[in-house]
Write a protein that holds these residues in place. Structure first.
Motif, short mmCIF file in Angstrom:
data_model
loop_
_atom_site.label_atom_id
_atom_site.label_comp_id
_atom_site.label_asym_id
_atom_site.label_seq_id
_atom_site.Cartn_x
_atom_site.Cartn_y
_atom_site.Cartn_z
N LEU A 30 0.85 -1.19 0.00
CA LEU A 30 0.00 0.00 0.00
C LEU A 30 0.89 1.24 0.00
N GLN A 67 -0.10 4.56 -0.35
CA GLN A 67 -0.60 5.71 0.39
C GLN A 67 -2.07 5.52 0.70
N ARG A 68 -2.45 5.88 1.92
CA ARG A 68 -3.86 5.87 2.29
C ARG A 68 -4.32 7.33 2.38
#
Length: 604
Positions: free
Chosen positions: A15, A17-18
């Motif tokens: 992942l 970037q959130r």
């Protein structure tokens, strides 16, 4: 990354970037724009900044959204960025509440069949069970893949929940979902729309960065920019040639009489004014916003100061001659130096600069995008860039500059009218033509510029046309004829012919020798003249001296004779000194006797 053994295969997703964002289509649209405009490139290499070649951007392979509605904003952002969903970037959603066409066309890789209908049925069934038996079951048979049931083992206990199978472009139209004794198709459960429609976009030119990258921006055609540069080169070439020839022929009489210092200052003013076209010919296709902001500050300054330099210098040139004329007609000797008249020019240029400083310190020109078109949903789909002030009173300062320039033009025209009879040294007629040309261009160009409004191509054409024609006219009418006469060998010729209209008789006559034309015959209706003698060392008096004139005048009045009756004329003779001062002398001569004026090596 994928690893495998003889029996198993494991895929690991990293992942990157959130993103914290509000729930909805528009927030996901703006977040996706930010991702690709500033941080990431696609795995196919698309949308990688050219400047990032030496420092490659990280690659973003895919985007997952917890809701297909959110994914609609992602898809629209990718479209606006010319990134192909499903090819350049993988997009995955859930809940099947977006647009079915994205699944069909493989723009969206997949979704899940999570239906509000089944959730409602389950809620009602559990409520009925509880009300009937005071308890609820905890297991149920779950969904299917394709058309085959998958039963749960009796020993397996599941939390009771609605089925949530995945669907892709290959499976959505052939799969069935069984729940509570009934079978459903994907279309029967999903709340998606059949076709995609825009539900997100730029709500204004400032709502997103790099607006012209995601929407249509109107630009001035490059052909017009090229035309502008050609006009600049034309004026530059003429100006440079004139300056060079003026230096080469600086000792020629026609150049000396024309006051070379002011002539050169006029040429410099046209160069400064013309340079403004270069800074007008820029937009955000080739320049950054910071560079365009500097250009927006530069070209109004060059345009205004250059025009004022040219206009004020022409007015000062005539003003210098007018002072000499007034002094000569009053039998006074005056000295009008270049430094004194330069203050006249500096005064008007200083006033111009003061207005510009106040303008650009309070409400400066900046590069601004302005929306020109929106779609039916209110999203901006077309805009254009221009230099503009942000304040409400943006028109005040340009209007103040226009009033100042027109005032100088009118004053210079007045001076040209007053010195029209001394055209040979004041260039009054040529200057009047140039000044009238400037006034005419202002009066015609300004209203047209206001009327064209947001048509940036027409506006640009009018602005460069005004700058070029105004300065080209000054060069061709004021400067070029003089250097042309020098090239033809007439700069010092004694038989240089100029025709003067005699308003008294309606006839035309020529006076030989350009410098002798500096002697203007003014018929004196209100005064009388009488022959006299000027006392010299031998005791005789010259008839052309001021004392002799006074003696002649007295005897003429006593005998009742007037200068008109005797057909006598006042001859005003100007001696131009190209050094530090300029003098005027007045002498009287009978008709037909023309005083001789010469220009020596020192320019006197």
């Amino acid at each position: 990354t994928t690893t495998s053994t003889s029996t198993t295969a494991t895929t690991t997703l990293n992942l990157l970037q959130r993103l914290p964002l509000d729930w909805g289509v528009q927030p996901s649209y703006e977040a996706t724009l930010q991702l690709f405009q500033h941080q990431y490139a696609t795995f196919s290499g698309r949308h990688a900044n050219a400047a990032a070649q030496n420092n490659p951007q990280p690659i973003l392979h895919g985007i997952y959204a917890m809701d297909d509605r959110i994914l609609l904003g992602v898809y629209q952002a990718l479209q606006d960025l010319n990134i192909q969903a499903g090819i350049d970037v993988l997009v995955v959603g859930t809940v099947c509440n977006g647009a079915r066409s994205l699944i069909e066309q493989e723009r969206q890789y997949g979704t899940t069949i999570q239906s509000p209908l089944l959730e409602g049925k389950l809620a009602l069934q559990m409520a009925h069970e509880y009300l009937s038996s005071n308890t609820t079951t905890t297991t149920n048979t779950t969904t299917t893949k394709d058309d085959k049931d998958v039963d749960v083992d009796d020993d397996e206990t599941l939390i009771r929940f609605t089925p949530n199978p995945s669907a892709t472009s290959e499976t959505w139209d052939s799969m069935f979902v069984d729940f509570l004794g009934r079978r459903y198709t994907s279309d029967g459960l999903c709340t998606w729309t059949l076709f995609y429609q825009r539900e997100a976009g730029p709500t204004g030119v400032e709502s997103v960065d790099d607006f012209c990258e995601i929407a249509t921006c109107e630009y001035i055609p490059r052909a017009l920019f090229i035309a502008g540069y050609v006009l600049v080169a034309t004026n530059y070439g003429i100006s440079a040639l004139c300056l060079f020839l003026m230096y080469v022929y600086r000792r020629q009489e026609i150049i000396r009489v024309a006051q070379p210092f002011f002539l050169a200052l006029v040429v410099v003013g046209t160069i400064v004014d013309t340079t403004s076209i270069i800074f007008m010919s820029r937009d955000n296709r080739d320049y950054s916003v910071q560079a365009l902001d500097r250009a927006c500050l530069t070209w109004p300054i060059l345009l205004s100061v250059g025009h004022m330099m040219t206009t004020a210098t022409l007015a000062a040139k005539i003003y210098r001659v007018k002072r000499l004329v007034d002094a000569g007609l009053n039998f006074r000797r005056v000295q009008v130096s270049v430094a004194q008249v330069s203050l006249f020019i500096l005064l008007f240029v200083a006033l111009d600069v003061i207005v510009l400083l106040v303008w650009f310190t309070t409400d400066p020109f900046r590069w601004t995008l302005k929306e020109s078109s929106t779609d039916l949903t209110g999203y901006v789909n077309e805009a254009f860039g221009q230099c503009a002030s942000e304040g409400d009173n943006y028109w005040v300062y340009p209007m103040a500059i226009a009033v100042l320039h027109v005032s100088v033009l009118l004053y210079a025209n007045y001076l040209a009218y007053k010195t029209a009879r001394y055209h040979a040294i004041s260039d009054a007629k040529s200057v009047a033509i140039c000044l009238f040309n400037s006034i005419q261009l202002l009066l015609i160009g300004a209203p047209i510029l206001a009327l064209v409004g947001d048509n940036i191509a027409t506006s640009y054409l009018i602005r460069i046309g005004f700058v070029f024609l105004n300065n080209f006219g000054v060069l061709v009418i004021i400067v070029c004829p003089k250097v042309l006469q020098c090239l033809r060998g007439n700069g010092n010729k004694q038989d240089y012919q100029m025709h003067v209209h005699n308003r008294q008789t309606g006839m035309r006559r020529s006076e030989s020798n350009y410098s002798n034309y500096l002697v203007e015959n003014i018929r004196h209706h209100d005064h009388s003249a009488e022959m006299g003698l000027h006392e010299t060392n031998s005791g005789r008096v010259s008839p052309n001296s001021p004392s002799g004139l006074r003696s002649r005048s007295a005897r003429s009045i006593g005998s009742g004779e007037s200068a008109v009756e005797q057909n006598k004329e006042l001859i005003v003779s100007f001696v131009i000194e190209e050094g530090n001062e300029e003098e005027s002398d007045l002498a009287l001569s009978p008709t037909g006797e023309t005083p001789t004026t010469t220009v020596d090596d020192e320019g006197s």
